[in-house]
Motif scaffolding. Structure first.
Motif: not given
Length: 259
Positions: A226-227, A188-191, A181-183
């Motif tokens: 997808d951002l 970004a990928k998770q979001l 969760e610090s990476d």
């Protein structure tokens, strides 16, 4: 603008904390300063400092007060020491402070909007890391986040032999940073995978900056996701002349109220 040097007690840190705050003030007669106000609650930028700085640095090195005044933007600039905006392995819980307690307290002290669409974060170097971590972790609370010459690859930086001891005090076992969760890559990928309403992301870095290659690697990765993502680069080093220029670009890019 009103300028407030604010000192307060943090329950999260267990000590007194500090922040600079500038607030919009509508004026017809102040010489040399354009002003604007958006209603009773101000859109707010949380503007974060770098590793060797504190909450005073943006006011000392840039004209952020003048830039924000003509936009009607409140700016909150907190101090977090050398924490990397993290609940430190050996130290204070600065992530809990910056992500939870600080916005709540700032909104209780001052007329700041709590609406997602009027809350943003930005920062330089370590603060660029903190700003992206904040908006990627809490897309429900922030509409946009900007990194100026940011530390965007924390796992690689933590492997630097000259920084490893310091980073271990902050993060603990640095071999576990990648995918955590610090990476920022992981966040970004998770979001992107969540297919939820995501904040706009802005990233810039000078081509002579020692963090340039890391920023290019993060840029290339974000472009696969997808951002709503914006990247800018030009000649520049890790220094305040560049950041004073680019914070103006960030302010123009922010999705501020139209009225």
């Amino acid at each position: 603008m009103a300028f407030i040097d604010c000192h307060f007690y943090s329950e999260t840190l267990g000590v007194s904390a500090s922040m600079y705050v500038i607030l919009p003030q509508l004026s017809q007669s102040q010489i040399g300063l354009k002003s604007k106000v958006h209603g009773d609650k101000h859109p707010t930028l949380y503007l974060l400092h770098g590793l060797s700085d504190d909450h005073t640095i943006w006011m000392r090195r840039t004209s952020i007060e003048r830039y924000a005044s003509e936009l009607g933007l409140a700016v909150v600039m907190p101090a977090v020491n050398r924490s990397f905006y993290t609940d430190m392995q050996s130290g204070y819980k600065y992530w809990s402070f910056i992500s939870e307690e600080l916005p709540r307290l700032a909104q209780s002290f001052f007329p700041l909007s709590s609406d997602r669409e009027f809350n943003y974060a930005a920062g330089l170097s370590m603060g660029g890391y903190g700003a992206l971590k904040l908006v990627l972790s809490h897309p429900e609370r922030f509409a946009a986040g900007a990194s100026l010459s940011g530390v965007v690859d924390i796992a690689r930086l933590a492997d630097d032999p000259e920084r490893k001891a310091d980073m271990s005090l902050i993060f603990g076992d640095t071999s576990k940073l990648e995918g955590s969760e610090s990476d920022l890559f992981h966040l970004a990928k998770q979001l992107s995978d969540a297919k939820t309403t995501a904040p706009r992301i802005y990233q810039c870095c000078g081509t002579e900056d020692f963090l340039y290659k890391d920023n290019v690697r993060f840029r290339d990765y974000c472009r696969t996701l997808d951002l709503d993502y914006t990247y800018e680069e030009e000649q520049g080093e890790h220094e305040w002349g560049y950041w004073d220029q680019k914070i103006q670009s960030v302010l123009r890019w922010l999705p501020l109220p139209s009225q």
